[in-house]
Design an enzyme around this catalytic site. Structure first.
Site, PDB file in Angstrom:
ATOM      1  N   LYS A   1       0.806  -1.214  -0.090  1.00  0.00           N
ATOM      2  CA  LYS A   1       0.156  -0.029  -0.082  1.00  0.00           C
ATOM      3  C   LYS A   1       0.801   1.253   0.110  1.00  0.00           C
ATOM      4  O   LYS A   1       1.925   1.232   0.260  1.00  0.00           O
ATOM      5  CB  LYS A   1      -0.867   0.182   1.116  1.00  0.00           C
ATOM      6  CG  LYS A   1      -1.891  -1.149   1.294  1.00  0.00           C
ATOM      7  CD  LYS A   1      -2.919  -0.896   2.494  1.00  0.00           C
ATOM      8  CE  LYS A   1      -3.986  -2.133   2.326  1.00  0.00           C
ATOM      9  NZ  LYS A   1      -4.881  -2.095   3.356  1.00  0.00           N
TER      10      LYS A   1
ATOM     11  N   TYR B   1     -12.778  -2.947  -3.522  1.00  0.00           N
ATOM     12  CA  TYR B   1     -13.310  -2.881  -2.091  1.00  0.00           C
ATOM     13  C   TYR B   1     -14.922  -2.824  -1.807  1.00  0.00           C
ATOM     14  O   TYR B   1     -15.478  -2.126  -0.906  1.00  0.00           O
ATOM     15  CB  TYR B   1     -12.680  -1.638  -1.431  1.00  0.00           C
ATOM     16  CG  TYR B   1     -11.141  -1.846  -0.959  1.00  0.00           C
ATOM     17  CD1 TYR B   1     -10.742  -2.866  -0.165  1.00  0.00           C
ATOM     18  CD2 TYR B   1     -10.226  -0.734  -1.132  1.00  0.00           C
ATOM     19  CE1 TYR B   1      -9.252  -2.948   0.123  1.00  0.00           C
ATOM     20  CE2 TYR B   1      -8.726  -0.947  -1.063  1.00  0.00           C
ATOM     21  CZ  TYR B   1      -8.725  -1.915  -0.183  1.00  0.00           C
ATOM     22  OH  TYR B   1      -7.213  -2.236   0.241  1.00  0.00           O
TER      23      TYR B   1
ATOM     24  N   PHE C   1     -16.184   4.877   5.645  1.00  0.00           N
ATOM     25  CA  PHE C   1     -14.749   4.970   5.480  1.00  0.00           C
ATOM     26  C   PHE C   1     -14.250   4.454   4.114  1.00  0.00           C
ATOM     27  O   PHE C   1     -13.351   4.410   3.795  1.00  0.00           O
ATOM     28  CB  PHE C   1     -13.985   4.452   6.577  1.00  0.00           C
ATOM     29  CG  PHE C   1     -14.271   2.832   6.782  1.00  0.00           C
ATOM     30  CD1 PHE C   1     -13.742   1.755   6.029  1.00  0.00           C
ATOM     31  CD2 PHE C   1     -14.913   2.356   8.075  1.00  0.00           C
ATOM     32  CE1 PHE C   1     -13.851   0.506   6.276  1.00  0.00           C
ATOM     33  CE2 PHE C   1     -15.016   1.000   8.202  1.00  0.00           C
ATOM     34  CZ  PHE C   1     -14.556   0.204   7.226  1.00  0.00           C
TER      35      PHE C   1
ATOM     36  N   ARG D   1      -1.726 -14.575   4.358  1.00  0.00           N
ATOM     37  CA  ARG D   1      -2.778 -14.060   5.192  1.00  0.00           C
ATOM     38  C   ARG D   1      -2.256 -14.275   6.658  1.00  0.00           C
ATOM     39  O   ARG D   1      -2.383 -13.250   7.412  1.00  0.00           O
ATOM     40  CB  ARG D   1      -4.108 -14.599   5.216  1.00  0.00           C
ATOM     41  CG  ARG D   1      -5.007 -14.215   3.996  1.00  0.00           C
ATOM     42  CD  ARG D   1      -5.522 -12.844   3.939  1.00  0.00           C
ATOM     43  NE  ARG D   1      -6.342 -12.527   5.040  1.00  0.00           N
ATOM     44  CZ  ARG D   1      -7.199 -11.481   5.096  1.00  0.00           C
ATOM     45  NH1 ARG D   1      -7.069 -10.521   4.099  1.00  0.00           N
ATOM     46  NH2 ARG D   1      -8.316 -11.239   5.795  1.00  0.00           N
TER      47      ARG D   1
ATOM     48  N   THR E   1      -6.269  -7.157  10.617  1.00  0.00           N
ATOM     49  CA  THR E   1      -6.401  -5.917   9.691  1.00  0.00           C
ATOM     50  C   THR E   1      -5.879  -4.895  10.589  1.00  0.00           C
ATOM     51  O   THR E   1      -5.045  -3.955  10.089  1.00  0.00           O
ATOM     52  CB  THR E   1      -7.749  -5.829   9.347  1.00  0.00           C
ATOM     53  OG1 THR E   1      -8.319  -6.939   8.884  1.00  0.00           O
ATOM     54  CG2 THR E   1      -8.338  -4.558   8.658  1.00  0.00           C
TER      55      THR E   1
ATOM     56  N   ARG F   1       1.799  -6.926   9.682  1.00  0.00           N
ATOM     57  CA  ARG F   1       0.888  -5.641  10.337  1.00  0.00           C
ATOM     58  C   ARG F   1       1.332  -5.156  11.629  1.00  0.00           C
ATOM     59  O   ARG F   1       1.438  -4.190  12.037  1.00  0.00           O
ATOM     60  CB  ARG F   1      -0.524  -5.789  10.026  1.00  0.00           C
ATOM     61  CG  ARG F   1      -0.971  -5.599   8.490  1.00  0.00           C
ATOM     62  CD  ARG F   1      -2.264  -6.430   8.442  1.00  0.00           C
ATOM     63  NE  ARG F   1      -2.880  -6.123   7.011  1.00  0.00           N
ATOM     64  CZ  ARG F   1      -3.894  -6.305   6.487  1.00  0.00           C
ATOM     65  NH1 ARG F   1      -4.555  -7.453   7.309  1.00  0.00           N
ATOM     66  NH2 ARG F   1      -4.571  -6.336   5.502  1.00  0.00           N
TER      67      ARG F   1
ATOM     68  N   ASN G   1      -2.331  -0.211   6.949  1.00  0.00           N
ATOM     69  CA  ASN G   1      -1.610  -1.517   7.515  1.00  0.00           C
ATOM     70  C   ASN G   1      -0.744  -2.276   6.395  1.00  0.00           C
ATOM     71  O   ASN G   1      -0.927  -3.290   6.465  1.00  0.00           O
ATOM     72  CB  ASN G   1      -2.910  -2.073   7.848  1.00  0.00           C
ATOM     73  CG  ASN G   1      -4.085  -2.545   6.814  1.00  0.00           C
ATOM     74  OD1 ASN G   1      -3.881  -2.230   5.395  1.00  0.00           O
ATOM     75  ND2 ASN G   1      -5.053  -3.362   6.958  1.00  0.00           N
TER      76      ASN G   1
ATOM     77  N   HIS H   1      -2.191  -5.328   1.314  1.00  0.00           N
ATOM     78  CA  HIS H   1      -3.499  -6.134   1.016  1.00  0.00           C
ATOM     79  C   HIS H   1      -2.934  -7.646   0.644  1.00  0.00           C
ATOM     80  O   HIS H   1      -1.932  -7.861   0.040  1.00  0.00           O
ATOM     81  CB  HIS H   1      -4.036  -5.638  -0.261  1.00  0.00           C
ATOM     82  CG  HIS H   1      -5.322  -6.305  -0.631  1.00  0.00           C
ATOM     83  ND1 HIS H   1      -6.351  -6.563  -0.082  1.00  0.00           N
ATOM     84  CD2 HIS H   1      -5.326  -7.529  -1.567  1.00  0.00           C
ATOM     85  CE1 HIS H   1      -7.067  -7.384  -0.688  1.00  0.00           C
ATOM     86  NE2 HIS H   1      -6.364  -7.896  -1.907  1.00  0.00           N
TER      87      HIS H   1
ATOM     88  N   GLU I   1      -8.759 -11.441  -7.835  1.00  0.00           N
ATOM     89  CA  GLU I   1      -7.875 -10.425  -7.643  1.00  0.00           C
ATOM     90  C   GLU I   1      -6.880 -10.287  -8.404  1.00  0.00           C
ATOM     91  O   GLU I   1      -6.515  -9.320  -8.894  1.00  0.00           O
ATOM     92  CB  GLU I   1      -7.537 -10.180  -6.122  1.00  0.00           C
ATOM     93  CG  GLU I   1      -8.758  -9.968  -5.135  1.00  0.00           C
ATOM     94  CD  GLU I   1      -8.482  -9.866  -3.928  1.00  0.00           C
ATOM     95  OE1 GLU I   1      -9.266  -9.068  -3.169  1.00  0.00           O
ATOM     96  OE2 GLU I   1      -7.347 -10.017  -3.361  1.00  0.00           O
TER      97      GLU I   1
HETATM   98  P1  IDP Z   1      -8.201  -7.027   5.234  1.00  0.00           P
HETATM   99  O1  IDP Z   1      -7.377  -6.084   4.542  1.00  0.00           O
HETATM  100  O2  IDP Z   1      -7.695  -7.548   6.648  1.00  0.00           O
HETATM  101  O3  IDP Z   1      -8.478  -8.135   4.444  1.00  0.00           O
HETATM  102  P2  IDP Z   1     -10.988  -5.880   4.761  1.00  0.00           P
HETATM  103  O4  IDP Z   1     -11.939  -5.927   5.979  1.00  0.00           O
HETATM  104  O5  IDP Z   1     -10.857  -6.673   3.689  1.00  0.00           O
HETATM  105  O6  IDP Z   1      -9.364  -6.083   5.800  1.00  0.00           O
HETATM  106  O7  IDP Z   1     -10.799  -4.251   4.537  1.00  0.00           O
HETATM  107  C1  IDP Z   1      -9.893  -3.784   3.677  1.00  0.00           C
HETATM  108  C2  IDP Z   1      -9.179  -2.609   4.101  1.00  0.00           C
HETATM  109  O8  IDP Z   1      -9.943  -1.481   4.384  1.00  0.00           O
HETATM  110  C3  IDP Z   1      -8.097  -3.031   5.316  1.00  0.00           C
HETATM  111  O9  IDP Z   1      -6.869  -3.469   4.984  1.00  0.00           O
HETATM  112  C4  IDP Z   1      -8.014  -1.417   5.918  1.00  0.00           C
HETATM  113  O10 IDP Z   1      -7.067  -0.869   5.086  1.00  0.00           O
HETATM  114  C5  IDP Z   1      -9.466  -0.857   5.429  1.00  0.00           C
HETATM  115  N1  IDP Z   1     -10.147  -0.989   6.607  1.00  0.00           N
HETATM  116  C6  IDP Z   1     -10.974  -1.797   7.019  1.00  0.00           C
HETATM  117  N2  IDP Z   1     -11.776  -1.647   8.158  1.00  0.00           N
HETATM  118  C7  IDP Z   1     -11.357  -0.498   8.487  1.00  0.00           C
HETATM  119  C8  IDP Z   1     -12.016   0.506   9.529  1.00  0.00           C
HETATM  120  O11 IDP Z   1     -12.730  -0.063  10.268  1.00  0.00           O
HETATM  121  N3  IDP Z   1     -11.535   1.701   9.462  1.00  0.00           N
HETATM  122  C9  IDP Z   1     -10.624   2.143   8.412  1.00  0.00           C
HETATM  123  N4  IDP Z   1     -10.254   1.375   7.479  1.00  0.00           N
HETATM  124  C10 IDP Z   1     -10.707  -0.063   7.558  1.00  0.00           C
HETATM  125 MG    MG Z   2      -9.947  -8.038   2.718  1.00  0.00          MG
END
Ligand code: IDP
Ligand code: MG
Length: 153
Positions: A9, A49, A57, A85, A91, A102, A112, A115, A126
């Protein structure tokens, strides 16, 4: 062998952590099957997304992915989706276990570092989203028999 998508990222590019993160996957024994730098579009990110589109957000997360170009990688290995993963960690960087990417490099839910595809089915979708077919490479590293037992692959 499985293939999975990792995106370094913008926070990773800006903080000068590209080498550190790629090095972790290399040292683990994953094979780099594709890699490129690319500036993502809002349209592509809306697709990527889509599962977050009802969240407050959503736009902020997409905008954070367009601060600068990202690096998209395809990593290959046995159970690569699950392995990557697990290496990424939870996350929220503040809750992610030390030793995970992370957990070691992030203090944020949004910023974080990486991805990582969350299932084999998602990984296939993807990879097609971010790579052309000719950008993914088939080759066998010479050290393959030091990585795996011959009944594993
Ligand atoms: P992941 O990246 O661990 O699979 P996802 O739920 O798929 O998590 O969310 C995608 C991305 O969206 C996260 O990596 C993070 O950058 C962002 N994100 C997820 N939840 C939040 C939140 O509650 N606040 C702000 N950003 C979030
Ligand atoms: Mg995800």
């Amino acid at each position: 062998m499985e293939r999975t998508l990792v995106i370094l990222k913008p926070c990773t590019i800006e903080r000068g952590l590209i080498g550190e993160i790629i090095s972790r996957f290399e040292k683990k024994g994953l094979k780099l099957a594709g890699m490129k730098m690319t500036w993502l579009t809002d349209e592509l990110l809306s697709e990527h997304y889509a599962h977050l589109k009802e969240k407050s957000f959503f736009q902020r997360v997409k905008d954070a992915m367009r601060v600068c170009p990202v690096i998209v990688c395809c990593w290959e290995g046995l159970d690569a989706v699950e392995v990557v993963r697990a290496m990424a960690g939870k996350t929220n960087g503040r809750l992610a276990a030390p030793g995970t990417i992370r957990g070691d490099y992030s203090m944020s839910v949004q910023e974080n570092i990486v991805h990582a595809s969350d299932s084999l089915e998602t990984a296939e979708i993807e990879l097609k989203r971010f790579f052309k077919e000719e950008e993914i490479f088939d080759y066998t590293p010479s050290y393959i028999w030091s990585l795996y037992a011959n009944d594993e692959i």
